[in-house]
Design a protein around this motif. Sequence first.
Motif, PDB file in Angstrom:
ATOM      1  N   SER A  90      10.876  19.272  12.102  1.00  0.00           N
ATOM      2  CA  SER A  90      10.325  20.341  12.917  1.00  0.00           C
ATOM      3  C   SER A  90       9.135  20.983  12.206  1.00  0.00           C
ATOM      4  N   SER A  91       9.217  21.157  10.889  1.00  0.00           N
ATOM      5  CA  SER A  91       8.092  21.728  10.147  1.00  0.00           C
ATOM      6  C   SER A  91       6.949  20.728  10.068  1.00  0.00           C
ATOM      7  N   THR A  92       7.238  19.434  10.070  1.00  0.00           N
ATOM      8  CA  THR A  92       6.177  18.407  10.099  1.00  0.00           C
ATOM      9  C   THR A  92       5.473  18.443  11.441  1.00  0.00           C
ATOM     10  N   GLU A  93       6.290  18.651  12.472  1.00  0.00           N
ATOM     11  CA  GLU A  93       5.680  18.735  13.794  1.00  0.00           C
ATOM     12  C   GLU A  93       4.776  19.953  13.873  1.00  0.00           C
ATOM     13  N   LEU A  94       5.232  21.069  13.301  1.00  0.00           N
ATOM     14  CA  LEU A  94       4.414  22.285  13.287  1.00  0.00           C
ATOM     15  C   LEU A  94       3.131  22.070  12.503  1.00  0.00           C
ATOM     16  N   LEU A  95       3.263  21.401  11.359  1.00  0.00           N
ATOM     17  CA  LEU A  95       2.076  21.110  10.555  1.00  0.00           C
ATOM     18  C   LEU A  95       1.124  20.194  11.319  1.00  0.00           C
ATOM     19  N   SER A  96       1.680  19.233  12.017  1.00  0.00           N
ATOM     20  CA  SER A  96       0.876  18.282  12.801  1.00  0.00           C
ATOM     21  C   SER A  96       0.154  19.016  13.934  1.00  0.00           C
ATOM     22  N   VAL A  97       0.884  19.873  14.636  1.00  0.00           N
ATOM     23  CA  VAL A  97       0.274  20.651  15.725  1.00  0.00           C
ATOM     24  C   VAL A  97      -0.769  21.603  15.166  1.00  0.00           C
ATOM     25  N   SER A  98      -0.465  22.219  14.037  1.00  0.00           N
ATOM     26  CA  SER A  98      -1.396  23.139  13.395  1.00  0.00           C
ATOM     27  C   SER A  98      -2.667  22.414  12.989  1.00  0.00           C
ATOM     28  N   ALA A  99      -2.512  21.211  12.458  1.00  0.00           N
ATOM     29  CA  ALA A  99      -3.681  20.421  12.053  1.00  0.00           C
ATOM     30  C   ALA A  99      -4.512  20.044  13.265  1.00  0.00           C
ATOM     31  N   LYS A 100      -3.814  19.664  14.349  1.00  0.00           N
ATOM     32  CA  LYS A 100      -4.532  19.304  15.576  1.00  0.00           C
ATOM     33  C   LYS A 100      -5.267  20.510  16.154  1.00  0.00           C
TER      34      LYS A 100
END
Length: 118
Positions: A1-11
């Motif tokens: 979930s934190s990877t997804e957040l990081l991925s969304v944040s990066a996007k």
Amino acid sequence: SSTELLSVSAKLSEALAELEDFKTALAEVEARNAELEASKAALESEQESLADAEVRNALLQQELAAAQESIEGLGAKLCESKAAEATAREELECKISELHSEIAEAGEKVAEAENQVQ
């Protein structure tokens, strides 16, 4: 979930960076458009000035043509006047010659009359 957040944040960060690039490009296009509008206005002003100059030129050409016609007319009148002067001079010289002849004849008659009186 934190990877997804990081991925969304990066996007999102990437999308924001693209948006900033787009805003910068848009500002450059708007600045170029403003320059083009100013150039267009200057060209339109120059076209108006050129049109005014063409009108003035046409009027001056009309005035020049009228002046040339007037000069030609005056030249013709001058020729007529010189011809009339020459004719009048010839007539005057003829009259003077006739008067000289009449004076000479009168002088001869006076001399004859004086001779007869004596």
